[in-house]
Design an enzyme around this catalytic site. Structure first.
Site, PDB file in Angstrom:
ATOM      1  N   GLY A 236      53.178  13.617  43.779  1.00  0.00           N
ATOM      2  CA  GLY A 236      54.609  13.602  43.542  1.00  0.00           C
ATOM      3  C   GLY A 236      54.994  12.572  42.492  1.00  0.00           C
ATOM      4  O   GLY A 236      54.249  12.313  41.529  1.00  0.00           O
ATOM      5  N   SER A 237      56.140  11.944  42.684  1.00  0.00           N
ATOM      6  CA  SER A 237      56.696  11.067  41.645  1.00  0.00           C
ATOM      7  C   SER A 237      55.935   9.764  41.436  1.00  0.00           C
ATOM      8  O   SER A 237      56.204   9.054  40.462  1.00  0.00           O
ATOM      9  CB  SER A 237      58.161  10.764  41.959  1.00  0.00           C
ATOM     10  OG  SER A 237      58.947  11.933  41.811  1.00  0.00           O
ATOM     11  N   THR A 238      54.990   9.402  42.313  1.00  0.00           N
ATOM     12  CA  THR A 238      54.181   8.221  42.007  1.00  0.00           C
ATOM     13  C   THR A 238      53.371   8.444  40.731  1.00  0.00           C
ATOM     14  O   THR A 238      53.040   7.487  40.029  1.00  0.00           O
ATOM     15  CB  THR A 238      53.229   7.845  43.168  1.00  0.00           C
ATOM     16  OG1 THR A 238      52.328   8.935  43.424  1.00  0.00           O
ATOM     17  CG2 THR A 238      54.010   7.517  44.432  1.00  0.00           C
TER      18      THR A 238
END
Length: 488
Positions: free
Chosen positions: A219-221
């Protein structure tokens, strides 16, 4: 001799030659493989007659010990806080062999390592009972306990990894749910079998080390990788971005949206990271192209196939990136991007270390039976090439500090400045109706990093479809950071 007899004789001769060749192959070529196979119980029977070495924490706390036994095996393996440290120590069983560090460092622990030759020779001459060497880890028990306790109290399935950014030393490796290796070390065959079958049949897979053996969409990591590539491409934190709530994937009719379909609250690159806006990062990845994205990812260690700690680590990947649509989705950590929690921790640790990824290391020292040091491990650069320059790492650090300021969840302390990035990763065949994985990766203190951490909580933890990295995973990561830094 007639023709049929000659044919039979030749066939028998060929079979004898093949039999001898196969026996030679097994006894010579494959002998060492079979000897070291963790399923080879005969080797274990012999090893249980010797005093196996210990696995200890840096301060001397014994995580895996041996005690005298009153049966034919002489010694019994015991594990302090077995379930907490099982992803680190692994198990050692008469019936089921060895796993985890027990397997990876077996030559040291059973005393057969070449570095222990002088000790073995001395034992033989003096008549002492042979014993194995010891392994000192890099694990910080306080960090391990803080992460494990909170993960289990919450009933979360997932993993936590923490490390020192400057050295790569692993401070915690947690995987939940876990299992008790003491049950597998029992000398009662039924007790071993019952424990093994219960663990193997458990749908929650307690023996799976999710920290290093499982890969997930980050995801956004993963926007840290995209952000690093953007900075290395010459953009700055004030570069304007598209604040639109959604965009079409190139070449498709599929719409990619920001979280909850909302417009990005800001108009700059820095704003986009702080608020984790998907549209700008998808567009950044599309503009950068596959080669630049792959190069930056590789310099963070993504794709390393020989990454061991010394246990084997599943290889992370960014996928093929074979279309603009794939680049858009991959730029926000979806599509075919898959990272282990260890690799996700490396993202934050690399930024914290001025842009250079360090090789993760779980073993600090190999010790002789008398606890004298045989070998110390030194910090090693993972790839030799920075993922981003030190000046750009400083910029990204400031952007991550701003991100932490907008991140929800408990455990925040006014005296510790954290740089972080959250992630809420879709997965499954019906991703919109499947609870997302919640991520949090961070380092602290921001200006003098002593710990980097990554947390994944599978399937939304206790918040289901409403889960986010901030509301579910951040509290776990902050607990690990607080345990390392003390005070409070």
């Amino acid at each position: 001799m007639n023709t049929p007899l000659r044919k039979v004789g030749m066939a028998m001769l060929v079979m004898i030659v093949l039999l001898l060749a196969n026996a030679t192959y097994i006894q010579v070529v494959k002998a060492d493989d079979y000897r070291t196979d963790s399923r080879n119980a005969r080797v274990l029977y012999d090893e249980f007659a010797r005093q196996r070495g210990k696995i200890v924490a840096p301060g001397g706390e014994v995580l895996a010990n041996v005690v005298p036994s009153n049966d034919k095996y002489k010694y019994t393996r015991t594990y302090a806080d077995g379930a907490m440290y099982a992803p680190v120590t692994g198990y050692y069983s008469i019936n089921y062999g060895a796993g985890g560090l027990e397997r990876a460092e077996d030559d040291v622990l059973n005393g057969s390592d070449p570095r222990l030759f002088v000790r073995r020779l001395s034992d033989m001459v003096t008549g002492r009972d042979p014993s194995g060497g010891n392994v000192r880890l890099t694990i910080d028990p306080a960090v391990q306990k803080a992460a494990y306790d909170l993960m289990t109290q919450k009933g979360y399935t997932g993993a936590v990894v923490a490390m020192e950014p400057k050295t790569g030393r692993i401070l915690a490796m947690v995987s939940t749910p876990s299992y008790d290796p003491n049950q597998l070390a029992s000398h009662t065959s039924k007790a071993q079998t019952d424990a093994w079958n219960a663990n193997i049949k458990d749908p929650k897979k307690p023996m799976l080390n999710r920290a290093i053996s499982e890969t997930y969409p980050p995801g956004s990591t993963f926007k840290l990788v995209t952000a690093a590539a953007v900075l290395e491409d010459g953009k700055g934190p004030d570069t304007p971005v598209d604040p639109a709530p959604n965009t079409k994937l190139p070449g498709t009719s599929v719409t990619l949206e920001n979280y909850a379909g909302a417009a990005c609250p800001g108009t700059t690159f820095k704003d986009a990271l702080a608020h984790s806006c998907n549209v700008p990062f998808a567009q950044f990845a599309g503009a950068l192209g596959a080669d630049k994205m792959k190069k930056t990812a590789a310099n963070f260690g993504i794709g390393q196939t020989d990454l061991t700690v010394p246990m084997k680590v599943a290889a992370s990947t960014v996928g093929p990136l074979d279309s603009q649509g794939a680049l858009y989705q991959s730029g926000i950590g979806q599509r075919d991007v898959r990272l282990t929690p260890l690799q996700d921790c490396l993202l934050a640790a690399t930024v914290a270390n001025g842009g250079m990824a360090m090789k993760p290391q779980l073993v600090q020292s190999v010790l002789a039976p008398d606890l004298s040091t045989i070998e110390d491990y030194s910090p090693t650069e993972l790839t030799g090439t920075p993922a981003l320059s030190s000046s750009n790492a400083a910029i990204l650090k400031d952007m991550m500090i701003a991100s932490e300021g907008f991140t929800k969840g408990g455990g925040k302390r006014a005296d510790i400045q954290i740089a972080s990035k959250t992630g809420t990763a879709e997965h499954g065949t019906d991703s919109k109706n499947t609870a997302p994985h919640a991520w949090y990766t961070a380092f602290a203190p921001a200006n003098d990093p002593q710990i980097a951490v990554a947390v994944i909580v599978e399937d939304g933890g206790n918040r289901g479809l409403a889960a986010t990295g901030g509301t579910v995973a951040a509290e776990i990561g902050r607990a690990a950071i607080n345990a390392k830094l003390g005070g409070g």
